[in-house]
Scaffold this active site. Structure first.
Site, PDB file in Angstrom:
ATOM      1  N   LYS A   1       0.854  -1.203   0.000  1.00  0.00           N
ATOM      2  CA  LYS A   1       0.000   0.000   0.000  1.00  0.00           C
ATOM      3  C   LYS A   1       0.882   1.242   0.000  1.00  0.00           C
ATOM      4  O   LYS A   1       0.611   2.214  -0.720  1.00  0.00           O
ATOM      5  CB  LYS A   1      -0.942  -0.019   1.213  1.00  0.00           C
ATOM      6  CG  LYS A   1      -2.069  -1.037   1.041  1.00  0.00           C
ATOM      7  CD  LYS A   1      -2.856  -1.315   2.303  1.00  0.00           C
ATOM      8  CE  LYS A   1      -3.848  -2.462   2.040  1.00  0.00           C
ATOM      9  NZ  LYS A   1      -4.587  -2.883   3.218  1.00  0.00           N
TER      10      LYS A   1
ATOM     11  N   GLN B   1      -4.960  -1.694   9.309  1.00  0.00           N
ATOM     12  CA  GLN B   1      -4.832  -3.012   8.686  1.00  0.00           C
ATOM     13  C   GLN B   1      -5.522  -4.077   9.545  1.00  0.00           C
ATOM     14  O   GLN B   1      -5.230  -4.210  10.723  1.00  0.00           O
ATOM     15  CB  GLN B   1      -3.329  -3.325   8.495  1.00  0.00           C
ATOM     16  CG  GLN B   1      -3.049  -4.606   7.740  1.00  0.00           C
ATOM     17  CD  GLN B   1      -3.538  -4.558   6.293  1.00  0.00           C
ATOM     18  OE1 GLN B   1      -3.390  -3.562   5.590  1.00  0.00           O
ATOM     19  NE2 GLN B   1      -4.165  -5.630   5.850  1.00  0.00           N
TER      20      GLN B   1
ATOM     21  N   ASP C   1     -10.951   2.878   3.356  1.00  0.00           N
ATOM     22  CA  ASP C   1     -11.319   1.465   3.196  1.00  0.00           C
ATOM     23  C   ASP C   1     -12.825   1.315   2.951  1.00  0.00           C
ATOM     24  O   ASP C   1     -13.278   0.257   2.529  1.00  0.00           O
ATOM     25  CB  ASP C   1     -10.940   0.680   4.461  1.00  0.00           C
ATOM     26  CG  ASP C   1      -9.691  -0.170   4.270  1.00  0.00           C
ATOM     27  OD1 ASP C   1      -9.335  -0.453   3.108  1.00  0.00           O
ATOM     28  OD2 ASP C   1      -9.071  -0.536   5.283  1.00  0.00           O
TER      29      ASP C   1
END
Ligand code: NAD
Length: 279
Positions: free
Chosen positions: A51, A95, A118
């Site tokens: 990422k 995460q 997200d």
């Protein structure tokens, strides 16, 4: 059968985003993604690294917070609160999975919806349900891009989604509905899965079961999208679909690796750029 090349399509999207970021910079708009990892699960570390690499490629900043496995929920909430208030941070990503001592739901809800790249915050999920503009969960958003950029007509088609997770199956079904497909969601309690799946024009499989979907689940000429990621008995990557068994029945199919996988990060970058535009 035509292969849907997620690697090429994701590279195309990242190049488009790179140009967009340059333009935003020339208008004085910059942003930074904060990535928080708790513990050092090796798979999570690879995802976080990829990422950050993608941020660098498209030209946006990233900062990472590597917190120890025994970090308390309060401490993590404190870090998120600081990032929510920091005007230089445009996107926040925690995460997953988190250690079992931390409630994931509390963490997801603590991230400011405007920085929730997200797309997991209830405000974004609600806006997705209402068909409003919002941050959409990256993997299902990536599947829509794959279909559109492979010239698959979605409107009016019958779509079966296997899997109903909050991250993939449910948002996937909502997005296909938004594109005017007639959508059926299947899950572990669905009887006659083969019968239902084999009626689909577009079959999207996100069930987390290696090579589960064989030839008898697929209608001749269907488009098959395989979201699963696994290692098989020979340590080779495979999906939820038995690719060899299905490839000559499907009209188009995503491979694993190189199908849906690379799209997730590309769509995360798209959300990060959207957050900068919205700033
Ligand atoms: P999950 O375990 O949260 O959900 C699996 C879903 O499949 C559940 O809703 C369950 O009801 C359904 N299911 C399980 N067994 C079934 C059966 N026998 N018949 C019908 N339905 C069944 O998984 P998830 O997070 O949605 O992920 C699904 C797969 O996609 C996993 O392999 C995961 O690794 C992969 N994944 C890939 C990406 C990517 O970037 N490509 C992103 C997220 C998840």
């Amino acid at each position: 059968m035509e292969l849907i090349d997620g690697k090429a399509i994701s590279a195309e999207i990242k190049d488009e985003l790179k140009l967009k970021v340059e333009k935003l910079k020339s208008e004085g708009k910059e942003g930074c993604l904060a990535v928080i990892q708790v513990g050092n699960d090796p798979a999570s570390s690879i995802y976080v690294k990829n990422k950050k690499k993608a941020c660098e490629y498209i030209g946006i900043g990233s900062v990472s917070y590597e917190l120890s496995e025994n970090t308390s929920e309060e401490k993590l909430l404190g870090v998120i609160d600081d990032l929510n208030k920091n005007p230089d941070i445009t996107g926040i990503l925690v995460q997953l999975p988190l250690p079992s001592s931390i409630c994931e739901d509390n963490i997801i809800k603590a991230i400011s919806p405007e920085k929730d790249v997200d797309g997991f915050h209830p405000v974004n999920v609600g806006n997705l349900c209402g068909g409003r503009d919002c941050f959409v969960s990256c993997t299902p958003a990536g599947v829509i891009e794959l279909l559109k950029r492979s010239n698959v007509d979605i409107s009016g088609k019958s779509c079966v989604v296997i899997g109903r997770s909050n991250i993939v199956g449910k948002p996937m079904a909502l997005l296909m509905l938004k594109e005017n497909a007639t959508v059926t969601i299947c899950h572990s309690k669905t009887p006659n899965l083969k019968e239902v799946a084999s009626k689909a024009d577009i079959l999207i499989v996100a069930m987390g079961k290696p090579k589960f979907v064989g030839a008898e689940y697929v209608k001749k000429g269907a488009v098959v999208i395989d979201v699963g990621i696994h290692r098989d008995e020979n340590n080779k990557m495979c999906g939820d679909v038995d690719f060899e068994a299905v490839k000559d029945i499907a009209s188009k199919i995503t491979p694993v690796p190189g199908g849906v996988g690379p799209m997730t990060i590309a769509m995360l970058m798209k959300n990060c750029v959207k957050a900068i535009e919205n700033k």
